[in-house]
Design a protein around this motif. Structure first.
Motif, PDB file in Angstrom:
ATOM      1  N   GLU A  75      -2.771   0.473   9.621  1.00 23.69           N
ATOM      2  CA  GLU A  75      -2.148   0.854   8.372  1.00 23.69           C
ATOM      3  C   GLU A  75      -2.641   1.884   7.414  1.00 23.69           C
ATOM      4  N   PHE A 117       2.303  -5.899   4.685  1.00 23.44           N
ATOM      5  CA  PHE A 117       1.890  -4.337   4.786  1.00 23.44           C
ATOM      6  C   PHE A 117       1.410  -4.033   3.449  1.00 23.44           C
ATOM      7  N   TRP A 156       1.370   0.038   3.233  1.00 19.03           N
ATOM      8  CA  TRP A 156       2.434   0.887   4.238  1.00 19.03           C
ATOM      9  C   TRP A 156       3.829   0.462   3.129  1.00 19.03           C
TER      10      TRP A 156
END
Length: 146
Positions: free
Chosen positions: A82, A132, A135
């Motif tokens: 990530e 995430f 991200w």
């Protein structure tokens, strides 16, 4: 108060005080003021900052991966991936934002002209899901900062 808890151990990683209404409004005001300054920033400067962000992400990938693992239980290899994806998006927009945002002349009659122009409108506010954590921020921050 917001509490960050390690899902593997149940241990509190950190706590964060909620903002008061005045603090939240002050932060929004700062965002508007900063936007007014940022909108005049050259592409070259923005490209440099995004390239630097990519470099820092890669230098600190293990640290950031460990943080994601500790705070949300993300497997460390997925967390490293990530971070790398975030570095990539910074590089991508450092390299391509000026091209993507260039004015586009449109076909028009001889006595007129028309174009598409991309102009900054204001600060961006986002509420992100947790799965995430890097991200979700970088996927919209990098193009908007560019």
């Amino acid at each position: 108060m917001v509490e960050s808890v390690n899902p593997a151990t149940g241990e509190t990683v950190d706590t964060y005080e909620d903002l008061t209404e005045a603090e939240a409004l002050d932060a929004l005001g700062t965002a508007v003021d900063t936007f007014e300054e940022w909108r005049g920033t050259s592409f070259a400067h923005r490209q440099s900052l995004l390239a630097n962000a990519a470099e820092l992400l890669r230098e600190r990938a293990d640290e950031y991966a460990e943080l994601m693992t500790r705070e949300m239980g993300k497997p460390v290899e997925q967390a490293r991936s990530e971070v790398e994806k975030c570095a990539w998006v910074c590089e991508y927009y450092a390299e391509h934002a000026e091209e993507h945002l260039a004015d586009e002349q449109l076909a028009s009659p001889a006595d007129a002209s028309a174009k598409v122009s991309y102009e900054p409108l204001g600060p961006v506010l986002a509420i992100m899901p947790w799965n995430f954590p890097f991200w979700q921020v970088f996927r919209f921050a990098a193009p908007n900062l560019a």
